[in-house]
Design a protein around this motif. Structure first.
Motif, PDB file in Angstrom:
ATOM      1  N   SER A  99       9.134 -19.444  11.930  1.00  0.00           N
ATOM      2  CA  SER A  99       8.050 -20.089  12.669  1.00  0.00           C
ATOM      3  C   SER A  99       8.546 -21.328  13.402  1.00  0.00           C
ATOM      4  N   THR A 100       7.814 -21.699  14.469  1.00  0.00           N
ATOM      5  CA  THR A 100       8.063 -22.960  15.160  1.00  0.00           C
ATOM      6  C   THR A 100       7.055 -23.962  14.616  1.00  0.00           C
ATOM      7  N   ALA A 101       7.541 -24.969  13.889  1.00  0.00           N
ATOM      8  CA  ALA A 101       6.659 -25.916  13.207  1.00  0.00           C
ATOM      9  C   ALA A 101       6.636 -27.251  13.944  1.00  0.00           C
ATOM     10  N   PHE A 102       5.436 -27.717  14.301  1.00  0.00           N
ATOM     11  CA  PHE A 102       5.258 -29.033  14.902  1.00  0.00           C
ATOM     12  C   PHE A 102       4.909 -29.992  13.763  1.00  0.00           C
ATOM     13  N   ILE A 103       5.851 -30.867  13.433  1.00  0.00           N
ATOM     14  CA  ILE A 103       5.806 -31.613  12.177  1.00  0.00           C
ATOM     15  C   ILE A 103       4.665 -32.627  12.140  1.00  0.00           C
ATOM     16  N   TYR A 104       4.654 -33.564  13.084  1.00  0.00           N
ATOM     17  CA  TYR A 104       3.637 -34.619  13.046  1.00  0.00           C
ATOM     18  C   TYR A 104       2.259 -34.089  13.410  1.00  0.00           C
ATOM     19  N   ALA A 105       2.201 -33.047  14.233  1.00  0.00           N
ATOM     20  CA  ALA A 105       0.914 -32.469  14.616  1.00  0.00           C
ATOM     21  C   ALA A 105       0.370 -31.535  13.531  1.00  0.00           C
ATOM     22  N   ASN A 106       1.218 -31.196  12.527  1.00  0.00           N
ATOM     23  CA  ASN A 106       0.799 -30.430  11.352  1.00  0.00           C
ATOM     24  C   ASN A 106       0.282 -29.028  11.669  1.00  0.00           C
ATOM     25  N   PHE A 107       1.036 -28.277  12.443  1.00  0.00           N
ATOM     26  CA  PHE A 107       0.714 -26.860  12.634  1.00  0.00           C
ATOM     27  C   PHE A 107       1.999 -26.118  12.965  1.00  0.00           C
ATOM     28  N   SER A 108       1.971 -24.809  12.795  1.00  0.00           N
ATOM     29  CA  SER A 108       3.143 -23.994  13.119  1.00  0.00           C
ATOM     30  C   SER A 108       2.700 -22.710  13.803  1.00  0.00           C
ATOM     31  N   VAL A 109       3.596 -22.175  14.594  1.00  0.00           N
ATOM     32  CA  VAL A 109       3.317 -20.961  15.372  1.00  0.00           C
ATOM     33  C   VAL A 109       4.291 -19.879  14.913  1.00  0.00           C
ATOM     34  N   PRO A 110       3.798 -18.763  14.399  1.00  0.00           N
ATOM     35  CA  PRO A 110       4.707 -17.689  13.974  1.00  0.00           C
ATOM     36  C   PRO A 110       5.354 -17.016  15.183  1.00  0.00           C
ATOM     37  N   VAL A 111       6.411 -16.272  14.934  1.00  0.00           N
ATOM     38  CA  VAL A 111       7.096 -15.535  15.998  1.00  0.00           C
ATOM     39  C   VAL A 111       6.178 -14.419  16.495  1.00  0.00           C
ATOM     40  N   VAL A 112       5.902 -14.418  17.785  1.00  0.00           N
ATOM     41  CA  VAL A 112       5.081 -13.374  18.412  1.00  0.00           C
ATOM     42  C   VAL A 112       5.942 -12.719  19.483  1.00  0.00           C
ATOM     43  N   LYS A 113       6.392 -11.509  19.227  1.00  0.00           N
ATOM     44  CA  LYS A 113       7.339 -10.846  20.137  1.00  0.00           C
ATOM     45  C   LYS A 113       6.797 -10.782  21.559  1.00  0.00           C
ATOM     46  N   ASN A 114       7.666 -11.106  22.512  1.00  0.00           N
ATOM     47  CA  ASN A 114       7.395 -11.052  23.957  1.00  0.00           C
ATOM     48  C   ASN A 114       6.433 -12.130  24.430  1.00  0.00           C
ATOM     49  N   ALA A 115       6.011 -13.041  23.554  1.00  0.00           N
ATOM     50  CA  ALA A 115       5.138 -14.141  23.965  1.00  0.00           C
ATOM     51  C   ALA A 115       5.997 -15.349  24.351  1.00  0.00           C
ATOM     52  N   ALA A 116       5.377 -16.289  25.072  1.00  0.00           N
ATOM     53  CA  ALA A 116       6.072 -17.513  25.483  1.00  0.00           C
ATOM     54  C   ALA A 116       5.255 -18.710  25.026  1.00  0.00           C
ATOM     55  N   LEU A 117       5.920 -19.654  24.379  1.00  0.00           N
ATOM     56  CA  LEU A 117       5.270 -20.863  23.881  1.00  0.00           C
ATOM     57  C   LEU A 117       5.604 -22.006  24.840  1.00  0.00           C
ATOM     58  N   ASP A 131       4.363 -36.435  19.114  1.00  0.00           N
ATOM     59  CA  ASP A 131       3.748 -35.298  18.425  1.00  0.00           C
ATOM     60  C   ASP A 131       4.479 -33.983  18.682  1.00  0.00           C
ATOM     61  N   THR A 132       5.477 -33.993  19.583  1.00  0.00           N
ATOM     62  CA  THR A 132       6.205 -32.746  19.856  1.00  0.00           C
ATOM     63  C   THR A 132       7.417 -32.571  18.952  1.00  0.00           C
ATOM     64  N   LEU A 133       7.587 -33.441  17.947  1.00  0.00           N
ATOM     65  CA  LEU A 133       8.664 -33.222  16.982  1.00  0.00           C
ATOM     66  C   LEU A 133       8.456 -31.844  16.364  1.00  0.00           C
ATOM     67  N   HIS A 134       9.432 -30.966  16.510  1.00  0.00           N
ATOM     68  CA  HIS A 134       9.257 -29.582  16.076  1.00  0.00           C
ATOM     69  C   HIS A 134      10.549 -29.050  15.453  1.00  0.00           C
ATOM     70  N   ALA A 135      10.407 -27.921  14.771  1.00  0.00           N
ATOM     71  CA  ALA A 135      11.558 -27.312  14.092  1.00  0.00           C
ATOM     72  C   ALA A 135      11.457 -25.805  14.177  1.00  0.00           C
ATOM     73  N   GLY A 136      12.614 -25.161  14.174  1.00  0.00           N
ATOM     74  CA  GLY A 136      12.674 -23.703  14.037  1.00  0.00           C
ATOM     75  C   GLY A 136      12.936 -23.408  12.576  1.00  0.00           C
ATOM     76  N   CYS A 137      11.909 -22.947  11.845  1.00  0.00           N
ATOM     77  CA  CYS A 137      12.062 -22.690  10.407  1.00  0.00           C
ATOM     78  C   CYS A 137      13.104 -21.588  10.181  1.00  0.00           C
ATOM     79  N   PRO A 138      13.788 -21.612   9.049  1.00  0.00           N
ATOM     80  CA  PRO A 138      14.827 -20.599   8.795  1.00  0.00           C
ATOM     81  C   PRO A 138      14.279 -19.174   8.854  1.00  0.00           C
TER      82      PRO A 138
END
Length: 486
Positions: A417-435, A449-456
Protein backbone atom coordinates in the motif's frame (compact mmCIF):
# COMPACT_ATOMS: atom_id res chain seq x y z
CA UNK A 1 21.51 -31.27 -12.03
CA UNK A 2 18.99 -33.31 -14.01
CA UNK A 3 21.74 -34.38 -16.46
CA UNK A 4 24.08 -35.21 -13.58
CA UNK A 5 21.47 -37.38 -11.87
CA UNK A 6 20.72 -39.18 -15.15
CA UNK A 7 24.41 -39.90 -15.85
CA UNK A 8 25.13 -40.93 -12.27
CA UNK A 9 22.08 -43.21 -12.24
CA UNK A 10 23.38 -44.95 -15.39
CA UNK A 11 26.83 -45.31 -13.84
CA UNK A 12 25.45 -46.72 -10.60
CA UNK A 13 23.23 -49.15 -12.54
CA UNK A 14 26.29 -50.55 -14.32
CA UNK A 15 28.12 -50.73 -11.01
CA UNK A 16 25.22 -52.66 -9.47
CA UNK A 17 25.22 -55.11 -12.40
CA UNK A 18 28.95 -55.71 -11.91
CA UNK A 19 28.40 -56.25 -8.19
CA UNK A 20 25.58 -58.74 -8.82
CA UNK A 21 27.77 -60.61 -11.36
CA UNK A 22 30.68 -60.82 -8.91
CA UNK A 23 28.37 -61.90 -6.11
CA UNK A 24 26.94 -64.71 -8.26
CA UNK A 25 30.39 -65.96 -9.33
CA UNK A 26 31.64 -65.98 -5.73
CA UNK A 27 28.84 -68.19 -4.43
CA UNK A 28 31.01 -71.33 -4.62
CA UNK A 29 34.73 -70.41 -4.21
CA UNK A 30 35.95 -74.01 -4.56
CA UNK A 31 34.23 -74.47 -7.91
CA UNK A 32 35.88 -71.27 -9.16
CA UNK A 33 39.29 -72.71 -8.40
CA UNK A 34 38.56 -76.18 -9.82
CA UNK A 35 37.24 -74.94 -13.16
CA UNK A 36 40.14 -73.42 -15.15
CA UNK A 37 37.79 -71.09 -17.01
CA UNK A 38 36.27 -69.81 -13.82
CA UNK A 39 39.72 -69.55 -12.24
CA UNK A 40 40.94 -67.47 -15.19
CA UNK A 41 37.92 -65.15 -15.02
CA UNK A 42 38.38 -64.78 -11.25
CA UNK A 43 42.06 -63.83 -11.63
CA UNK A 44 41.27 -61.42 -14.45
CA UNK A 45 38.42 -59.87 -12.48
CA UNK A 46 40.59 -59.34 -9.42
CA UNK A 47 43.55 -58.03 -11.45
CA UNK A 48 41.93 -55.71 -14.01
CA UNK A 49 38.10 -55.55 -13.92
CA UNK A 50 37.83 -54.56 -10.26
CA UNK A 51 40.43 -51.72 -10.42
CA UNK A 52 38.82 -50.47 -13.65
CA UNK A 53 35.54 -50.13 -11.80
CA UNK A 54 37.05 -48.51 -8.72
CA UNK A 55 39.29 -46.07 -10.58
CA UNK A 56 36.83 -45.20 -13.34
CA UNK A 57 36.97 -41.58 -14.52
CA UNK A 58 33.25 -41.59 -15.21
CA UNK A 59 32.24 -40.35 -11.75
CA UNK A 60 34.79 -37.52 -11.93
CA UNK A 61 33.62 -36.67 -15.46
CA UNK A 62 30.01 -36.43 -14.34
CA UNK A 63 30.98 -34.16 -11.44
CA UNK A 64 33.08 -31.96 -13.74
CA UNK A 65 30.14 -31.61 -16.11
CA UNK A 66 27.95 -30.55 -13.16
CA UNK A 67 30.53 -27.95 -12.09
CA UNK A 68 30.92 -26.69 -15.67
CA UNK A 69 27.16 -26.24 -15.94
CA UNK A 70 27.15 -24.23 -12.72
CA UNK A 71 29.99 -22.00 -13.94
CA UNK A 72 28.04 -21.19 -17.11
CA UNK A 73 25.11 -19.74 -15.19
CA UNK A 74 26.91 -18.61 -12.04
CA UNK A 75 26.74 -14.92 -13.02
CA UNK A 76 22.96 -15.14 -13.24
CA UNK A 77 22.52 -16.80 -9.84
CA UNK A 78 21.81 -14.80 -6.64
CA UNK A 79 24.85 -13.63 -4.73
CA UNK A 80 25.57 -13.03 -1.05
CA UNK A 81 24.06 -9.55 -1.23
CA UNK A 82 20.84 -11.01 -2.65
CA UNK A 83 20.62 -13.72 0.01
CA UNK A 84 21.29 -11.36 2.89
CA UNK A 85 18.87 -8.84 1.38
CA UNK A 86 16.18 -11.53 1.24
CA UNK A 87 16.81 -12.32 4.92
CA UNK A 88 16.46 -8.64 5.81
CA UNK A 89 13.25 -8.55 3.75
CA UNK A 90 11.75 -11.31 5.92
CA UNK A 91 12.64 -9.33 9.04
CA UNK A 92 11.06 -6.23 7.48
CA UNK A 93 7.83 -8.11 6.78
CA UNK A 94 7.95 -9.49 10.33
CA UNK A 95 8.16 -5.95 11.73
CA UNK A 96 5.84 -3.93 9.50
CA UNK A 97 3.04 -6.51 9.48
CA UNK A 98 3.63 -7.72 13.08
CA UNK A 99 4.06 -11.34 11.95
CA UNK A 100 5.32 -13.98 14.35
CA UNK A 101 8.58 -15.72 13.48
CA UNK A 102 7.10 -19.09 14.45
CA UNK A 103 4.19 -18.46 12.07
CA UNK A 104 6.49 -17.39 9.23
CA UNK A 105 8.67 -20.46 9.76
CA UNK A 106 5.59 -22.66 9.37
CA UNK A 107 4.43 -20.75 6.25
CA UNK A 108 1.67 -18.69 7.91
CA UNK A 109 1.35 -14.90 7.41
CA UNK A 110 -0.71 -13.90 10.42
CA UNK A 111 -0.78 -11.41 13.27
CA UNK A 112 -1.90 -12.65 16.67
CA UNK A 113 -5.67 -12.41 16.97
CA UNK A 114 -6.19 -11.43 13.32
CA UNK A 115 -7.07 -13.34 10.15
CA UNK A 116 -4.10 -14.15 7.86
CA UNK A 117 -2.91 -11.22 5.74
CA UNK A 118 -2.08 -13.63 2.94
CA UNK A 119 -3.07 -17.23 2.25
CA UNK A 120 -0.67 -18.84 -0.25
CA UNK A 121 -1.98 -21.65 -2.41
CA UNK A 122 0.73 -23.91 -1.00
CA UNK A 123 2.16 -23.45 2.46
CA UNK A 124 5.97 -23.54 2.35
CA UNK A 125 7.66 -23.86 5.76
CA UNK A 126 11.23 -22.77 6.42
CA UNK A 127 13.88 -25.24 7.52
CA UNK A 128 16.05 -24.91 10.62
CA UNK A 129 18.94 -23.88 8.36
CA UNK A 130 16.76 -21.20 6.70
CA UNK A 131 15.85 -19.70 10.08
CA UNK A 132 19.50 -19.87 11.16
CA UNK A 133 20.59 -17.83 8.14
CA UNK A 134 18.04 -15.08 8.80
CA UNK A 135 19.13 -14.96 12.44
CA UNK A 136 22.81 -14.94 11.43
CA UNK A 137 22.29 -11.91 9.14
CA UNK A 138 20.80 -10.01 12.10
CA UNK A 139 23.53 -11.35 14.44
CA UNK A 140 26.32 -10.15 12.14
CA UNK A 141 24.97 -6.58 12.26
CA UNK A 142 24.53 -6.58 16.05
CA UNK A 143 20.73 -6.69 15.76
CA UNK A 144 20.04 -9.08 18.63
CA UNK A 145 16.32 -8.21 18.72
CA UNK A 146 15.85 -10.09 15.45
CA UNK A 147 18.66 -12.63 15.84
CA UNK A 148 17.16 -14.04 19.06
CA UNK A 149 13.71 -14.59 17.52
CA UNK A 150 15.04 -16.34 14.41
CA UNK A 151 17.79 -18.33 16.15
CA UNK A 152 15.27 -19.51 18.76
CA UNK A 153 13.18 -20.94 15.93
CA UNK A 154 16.29 -22.48 14.33
CA UNK A 155 17.25 -24.16 17.61
CA UNK A 156 13.70 -25.44 18.07
CA UNK A 157 13.65 -26.98 14.58
CA UNK A 158 17.18 -28.40 14.86
CA UNK A 159 16.23 -30.09 18.12
CA UNK A 160 13.34 -31.85 16.38
CA UNK A 161 15.68 -33.32 13.76
CA UNK A 162 18.77 -33.76 15.91
CA UNK A 163 21.03 -36.50 14.60
CA UNK A 164 19.70 -36.36 11.04
CA UNK A 165 21.60 -34.53 8.31
CA UNK A 166 20.43 -32.68 5.21
CA UNK A 167 22.80 -32.17 2.30
CA UNK A 168 21.72 -28.54 1.87
CA UNK A 169 22.23 -27.58 5.54
CA UNK A 170 25.25 -25.39 6.20
CA UNK A 171 24.53 -25.00 9.91
CA UNK A 172 23.66 -27.27 12.82
CA UNK A 173 22.09 -27.25 16.26
CA UNK A 174 25.52 -26.49 17.69
CA UNK A 175 25.93 -23.41 15.45
CA UNK A 176 22.48 -22.15 16.37
CA UNK A 177 23.05 -22.68 20.10
CA UNK A 178 26.42 -20.90 19.93
CA UNK A 179 25.01 -17.81 18.18
CA UNK A 180 21.84 -17.74 20.27
CA UNK A 181 23.78 -17.94 23.54
CA UNK A 182 25.92 -14.93 22.58
CA UNK A 183 22.83 -13.01 21.40
CA UNK A 184 21.22 -13.51 24.81
CA UNK A 185 24.46 -12.47 26.51
CA UNK A 186 24.57 -9.24 24.48
CA UNK A 187 20.90 -8.66 25.30
CA UNK A 188 21.69 -8.97 29.01
CA UNK A 189 20.02 -12.33 29.66
CA UNK A 190 23.00 -14.08 31.26
CA UNK A 191 21.10 -17.01 32.76
CA UNK A 192 19.69 -18.04 29.38
CA UNK A 193 23.09 -17.58 27.74
CA UNK A 194 24.54 -19.94 30.39
CA UNK A 195 21.82 -22.56 29.82
CA UNK A 196 22.34 -22.55 26.05
CA UNK A 197 26.13 -22.72 26.39
CA UNK A 198 25.80 -25.78 28.62
CA UNK A 199 23.51 -27.37 26.05
CA UNK A 200 26.15 -26.64 23.39
CA UNK A 201 28.82 -28.45 25.43
CA UNK A 202 26.49 -31.39 25.92
CA UNK A 203 25.52 -31.82 22.25
CA UNK A 204 28.63 -30.65 20.45
CA UNK A 205 32.10 -30.53 21.89
CA UNK A 206 32.50 -30.89 25.69
CA UNK A 207 36.15 -29.90 25.30
CA UNK A 208 35.42 -26.63 23.47
CA UNK A 209 37.60 -24.17 25.37
CA UNK A 210 35.92 -20.99 24.16
CA UNK A 211 32.42 -22.08 25.20
CA UNK A 212 33.78 -23.50 28.48
CA UNK A 213 35.32 -20.10 29.25
CA UNK A 214 31.96 -18.47 28.42
CA UNK A 215 30.19 -20.82 30.85
CA UNK A 216 32.63 -19.87 33.60
CA UNK A 217 32.21 -16.19 32.77
CA UNK A 218 28.41 -16.37 32.80
CA UNK A 219 28.38 -18.26 36.13
CA UNK A 220 30.62 -15.62 37.69
CA UNK A 221 28.42 -12.80 36.42
CA UNK A 222 25.35 -14.46 37.89
CA UNK A 223 27.10 -15.13 41.22
CA UNK A 224 28.12 -11.48 41.53
CA UNK A 225 24.62 -10.34 40.53
CA UNK A 226 25.85 -8.48 37.44
CA UNK A 227 23.56 -10.37 35.08
CA UNK A 228 20.60 -10.95 37.36
CA UNK A 229 18.09 -9.02 35.26
CA UNK A 230 17.62 -8.38 31.56
CA UNK A 231 15.83 -5.35 30.12
CA UNK A 232 13.31 -5.96 27.31
CA UNK A 233 14.87 -6.03 23.87
CA UNK A 234 14.22 -2.93 21.79
CA UNK A 235 13.73 -3.20 18.05
CA UNK A 236 16.16 -1.05 16.06
CA UNK A 237 14.35 1.98 14.64
CA UNK A 238 15.60 2.32 11.08
CA UNK A 239 12.52 4.20 9.82
CA UNK A 240 13.39 7.79 9.10
CA UNK A 241 11.51 10.82 10.46
CA UNK A 242 10.49 8.94 13.62
CA UNK A 243 7.19 7.84 12.09
CA UNK A 244 7.52 4.07 12.40
CA UNK A 245 4.42 3.39 14.51
CA UNK A 246 2.07 5.33 12.24
CA UNK A 247 3.69 3.82 9.15
CA UNK A 248 3.29 0.26 10.37
CA UNK A 249 -0.25 0.81 11.67
CA UNK A 250 -1.30 2.02 8.21
CA UNK A 251 0.41 -0.92 6.54
CA UNK A 252 -1.45 -3.39 8.76
CA UNK A 253 -4.93 -2.07 8.04
CA UNK A 254 -7.17 -4.50 6.12
CA UNK A 255 -7.39 -3.61 2.43
CA UNK A 256 -11.17 -3.23 2.47
CA UNK A 257 -10.95 -0.44 5.06
CA UNK A 258 -8.00 1.42 3.64
CA UNK A 259 -9.56 3.70 1.07
CA UNK A 260 -12.17 6.25 2.26
CA UNK A 261 -14.34 7.28 -0.69
CA UNK A 262 -15.20 10.96 -0.93
CA UNK A 263 -16.73 10.78 -4.37
CA UNK A 264 -16.33 9.49 -7.92
CA UNK A 265 -16.76 11.34 -11.20
CA UNK A 266 -16.00 11.29 -14.90
CA UNK A 267 -13.53 14.09 -15.66
CA UNK A 268 -12.68 15.78 -18.96
CA UNK A 269 -10.69 18.62 -17.37
CA UNK A 270 -11.67 20.79 -20.37
CA UNK A 271 -9.34 18.67 -22.49
CA UNK A 272 -10.42 17.52 -25.99
CA UNK A 273 -8.24 14.45 -25.35
CA UNK A 274 -10.68 13.26 -22.69
CA UNK A 275 -14.00 14.10 -24.39
CA UNK A 276 -14.62 10.64 -25.86
CA UNK A 277 -13.17 8.76 -22.90
CA UNK A 278 -13.33 10.79 -19.66
CA UNK A 279 -11.02 9.93 -16.80
CA UNK A 280 -12.59 7.87 -13.98
CA UNK A 281 -11.62 9.93 -10.94
CA UNK A 282 -12.07 8.88 -7.33
CA UNK A 283 -11.31 11.68 -4.86
CA UNK A 284 -9.48 10.05 -1.97
CA UNK A 285 -8.60 13.08 0.19
CA UNK A 286 -9.08 16.83 0.14
CA UNK A 287 -6.12 17.64 2.41
CA UNK A 288 -3.71 16.65 1.10
CA UNK A 289 -5.46 16.50 -2.25
CA UNK A 290 -5.17 12.91 -3.49
CA UNK A 291 -7.10 11.40 -6.40
CA UNK A 292 -7.13 7.90 -7.87
CA UNK A 293 -7.80 7.57 -11.61
CA UNK A 294 -9.13 4.09 -12.37
CA UNK A 295 -8.31 2.27 -15.65
CA UNK A 296 -5.74 4.94 -16.42
CA UNK A 297 -3.64 2.49 -18.42
CA UNK A 298 -4.43 -0.76 -20.25
CA UNK A 299 -2.93 -4.17 -19.53
CA UNK A 300 -1.07 -4.09 -22.86
CA UNK A 301 0.41 -0.64 -22.13
CA UNK A 302 1.49 -1.72 -18.66
CA UNK A 303 3.26 -4.80 -20.06
CA UNK A 304 4.98 -2.71 -22.72
CA UNK A 305 6.33 -0.28 -20.13
CA UNK A 306 7.60 -3.12 -17.93
CA UNK A 307 9.30 -4.76 -20.92
CA UNK A 308 10.94 -1.47 -21.95
CA UNK A 309 12.25 -0.86 -18.44
CA UNK A 310 13.33 -4.45 -17.68
CA UNK A 311 16.81 -4.40 -19.28
CA UNK A 312 17.66 -1.07 -17.59
CA UNK A 313 16.56 -1.80 -14.02
CA UNK A 314 19.14 -0.84 -11.39
CA UNK A 315 19.01 -0.64 -7.60
CA UNK A 316 17.09 2.54 -6.69
CA UNK A 317 18.98 5.41 -5.08
CA UNK A 318 17.98 8.31 -2.83
CA UNK A 319 19.16 11.89 -2.48
CA UNK A 320 21.94 12.39 0.07
CA UNK A 321 22.90 16.05 0.11
CA UNK A 322 24.08 16.86 -3.39
CA UNK A 323 24.69 13.20 -4.25
CA UNK A 324 22.63 10.06 -4.67
CA UNK A 325 23.25 6.72 -2.98
CA UNK A 326 21.71 3.34 -2.15
CA UNK A 327 19.86 3.08 1.17
CA UNK A 328 18.18 0.36 3.23
CA UNK A 329 15.06 2.49 3.61
CA UNK A 330 14.44 2.19 -0.13
CA UNK A 331 14.60 -1.34 -1.55
CA UNK A 332 13.56 -1.50 -5.20
CA UNK A 333 14.91 -1.40 -8.74
CA UNK A 334 14.17 1.41 -11.15
CA UNK A 335 14.76 2.63 -14.69
CA UNK A 336 14.01 5.85 -16.54
CA UNK A 337 12.17 5.99 -19.88
CA UNK A 338 12.20 8.98 -22.23
CA UNK A 339 8.99 9.79 -24.13
CA UNK A 340 10.91 8.86 -27.29
CA UNK A 341 11.45 5.30 -26.02
CA UNK A 342 8.13 4.07 -27.40
CA UNK A 343 4.77 5.43 -28.63
CA UNK A 344 3.17 4.00 -25.47
CA UNK A 345 5.34 6.25 -23.26
CA UNK A 346 4.52 9.27 -25.45
CA UNK A 347 0.80 8.51 -25.27
CA UNK A 348 1.03 8.14 -21.50
CA UNK A 349 2.66 11.57 -21.21
CA UNK A 350 -0.20 13.11 -23.22
CA UNK A 351 -2.76 11.37 -20.99
CA UNK A 352 -1.06 12.63 -17.80
CA UNK A 353 -0.98 16.17 -19.19
CA UNK A 354 -4.68 15.98 -20.07
CA UNK A 355 -5.75 14.66 -16.66
CA UNK A 356 -3.58 16.99 -14.57
CA UNK A 357 -3.78 20.06 -16.81
CA UNK A 358 -0.04 20.55 -16.30
CA UNK A 359 2.81 21.16 -18.75
CA UNK A 360 4.99 18.05 -19.13
CA UNK A 361 7.30 19.37 -21.84
CA UNK A 362 11.02 19.22 -20.96
CA UNK A 363 12.32 20.45 -18.57
CA UNK A 364 9.02 20.91 -16.72
CA UNK A 365 8.70 17.18 -15.91
CA UNK A 366 11.11 14.32 -15.34
CA UNK A 367 11.32 11.20 -17.47
CA UNK A 368 8.99 8.34 -16.56
CA UNK A 369 10.52 6.34 -13.72
CA UNK A 370 9.56 2.65 -13.68
CA UNK A 371 10.05 0.91 -10.33
CA UNK A 372 9.92 -2.76 -9.38
CA UNK A 373 9.43 -3.79 -5.75
CA UNK A 374 10.23 -7.48 -5.26
CA UNK A 375 10.61 -9.55 -2.07
CA UNK A 376 9.87 -7.18 0.83
CA UNK A 377 10.44 -4.19 -1.48
CA UNK A 378 9.52 -0.91 0.19
CA UNK A 379 10.21 2.82 0.50
CA UNK A 380 10.04 4.17 4.04
CA UNK A 381 8.34 7.55 4.79
CA UNK A 382 9.65 10.31 2.54
CA UNK A 383 8.66 13.41 0.59
CA UNK A 384 8.76 13.49 -3.19
CA UNK A 385 9.58 17.20 -3.20
CA UNK A 386 13.00 18.50 -2.21
CA UNK A 387 13.32 19.64 1.40
CA UNK A 388 16.85 21.03 1.00
CA UNK A 389 18.17 23.67 -1.43
CA UNK A 390 21.13 21.33 -2.06
CA UNK A 391 18.88 18.62 -3.50
CA UNK A 392 19.93 17.27 -6.93
CA UNK A 393 16.31 17.91 -8.04
CA UNK A 394 17.22 21.56 -8.60
CA UNK A 395 19.78 20.64 -11.26
CA UNK A 396 16.91 20.60 -13.75
CA UNK A 397 16.54 24.35 -13.11
CA UNK A 398 12.76 23.97 -13.23
CA UNK A 399 11.93 24.36 -9.56
CA UNK A 400 10.68 21.80 -7.07
CA UNK A 401 8.36 18.86 -7.72
CA UNK A 402 4.90 20.36 -7.65
CA UNK A 403 2.98 17.10 -8.23
CA UNK A 404 3.33 13.32 -8.41
CA UNK A 405 1.40 10.83 -10.48
CA UNK A 406 2.08 7.18 -9.71
CA UNK A 407 0.67 4.47 -11.99
CA UNK A 408 0.19 0.93 -10.70
CA UNK A 409 1.41 -1.37 -13.49
CA UNK A 410 0.62 -4.60 -11.63
CA UNK A 411 -1.48 -6.05 -8.84
CA UNK A 412 -0.07 -7.62 -5.66
CA UNK A 413 -1.51 -10.37 -3.52
CA UNK A 414 -0.81 -8.63 -0.21
CA UNK A 415 0.95 -5.52 1.11
CA UNK A 416 2.45 -2.75 -1.00
CA UNK A 417 0.00 0.00 0.00
CA UNK A 418 0.90 3.67 -0.39
CA UNK A 419 0.60 5.10 3.13
CA UNK A 420 0.26 8.84 3.81
CA UNK A 421 1.69 9.04 7.32
CA UNK A 422 0.62 12.39 8.77
CA UNK A 423 -2.70 12.38 6.89
CA UNK A 424 -3.41 8.90 8.39
CA UNK A 425 -4.69 6.98 5.38
CA UNK A 426 -3.35 4.47 2.87
CA UNK A 427 -4.24 3.47 -0.67
CA UNK A 428 -3.97 -0.20 -1.67
CA UNK A 429 -2.47 -1.23 -5.01
CA UNK A 430 -5.14 -0.92 -7.72
CA UNK A 431 -3.88 -2.38 -11.00
CA UNK A 432 -3.84 0.05 -13.96
CA UNK A 433 -4.95 2.97 -11.75
CA UNK A 434 -2.99 6.21 -11.28
CA UNK A 435 -2.61 8.00 -7.95
CA UNK A 436 -2.18 11.79 -8.13
CA UNK A 437 -1.30 14.32 -5.42
CA UNK A 438 0.10 17.85 -5.05
CA UNK A 439 3.48 17.95 -3.29
CA UNK A 440 3.56 21.74 -2.97
CA UNK A 441 0.96 24.13 -1.67
CA UNK A 442 -0.12 27.03 -3.88
CA UNK A 443 2.41 29.32 -2.17
CA UNK A 444 5.24 27.02 -3.28
CA UNK A 445 5.98 25.55 0.13
CA UNK A 446 6.14 21.80 0.64
CA UNK A 447 2.97 20.16 1.92
CA UNK A 448 3.95 18.25 5.08
CA UNK A 449 0.83 16.10 4.82
CA UNK A 450 2.28 14.39 1.72
CA UNK A 451 4.82 12.41 3.76
CA UNK A 452 4.20 8.95 2.32
CA UNK A 453 5.66 5.46 2.15
CA UNK A 454 5.53 2.40 -0.06
CA UNK A 455 4.69 -0.39 2.41
CA UNK A 456 6.65 -3.64 1.94
CA UNK A 457 5.30 -6.08 -0.63
CA UNK A 458 4.11 -9.05 1.42
CA UNK A 459 3.24 -11.26 -1.55
CA UNK A 460 3.56 -10.52 -5.24
CA UNK A 461 5.55 -8.33 -7.58
CA UNK A 462 4.76 -4.61 -7.48
CA UNK A 463 5.45 -2.41 -10.50
CA UNK A 464 4.76 1.32 -10.61
CA UNK A 465 5.56 4.15 -12.99
CA UNK A 466 6.19 7.61 -11.49
CA UNK A 467 5.93 10.97 -13.23
CA UNK A 468 7.21 13.95 -11.28
CA UNK A 469 6.10 17.37 -12.52
CA UNK A 470 8.03 20.53 -11.59
CA UNK A 471 6.68 23.95 -10.62
CA UNK A 472 8.21 25.96 -13.48
CA UNK A 473 5.88 26.05 -16.46
CA UNK A 474 2.79 25.63 -14.29
CA UNK A 475 2.44 29.30 -13.24
CA UNK A 476 -0.79 29.82 -15.21
CA UNK A 477 -1.98 26.21 -14.92
CA UNK A 478 -1.89 26.20 -11.12
CA UNK A 479 -1.63 29.85 -10.14
CA UNK A 480 -0.89 31.14 -6.65
CA UNK A 481 -3.82 31.90 -4.37
CA UNK A 482 -4.78 35.37 -3.20
CA UNK A 483 -4.09 34.06 0.30
CA UNK A 484 -0.32 33.61 0.80
CA UNK A 485 -1.00 30.93 3.45
CA UNK A 486 -2.62 28.54 0.91
Amino acid sequence: LRSYLRDESSRLSRLRRFYEKVQALHQDPEASVDNPLLAFSLIKRLHSDWPNIIYSDEAAGNTQALHAGLREMEQELPGTEDLDGAARALMRLQDVYALSVKGLASGVFQRAGHPPLYRPGRRVPLSADDCFHVGKVAYDTGDFYHSIAWLEEAVSLFRLSYGSWNMEDRSSLEDALDHLAFSYFMAGNISHALSLSREFLHYADPSNQRVSRNVAKYKKLLETGTGASASPLQRPNSTRLQSRDAYEELGQRPGAQQLPQLGCSYETNSSPYLLLQPAKKETVRIQPYVALYHDFITDAEAETIKELAGPWLQRSVVASGEKQQKAEYRISKSAWLKDTADPVVRALDRRIAAVTGLDLRPPYAEYLQVVNYGLGGHYEPHFDHATSPKSPLYRMKSGNRIATIMIYLSAVEAGGSTAFIYANFSVPVVKNAALFWWNLRRNGEGDGDTLHAGCPVLAGDKWVANKWIHEHGQEFRRPCSADPRD
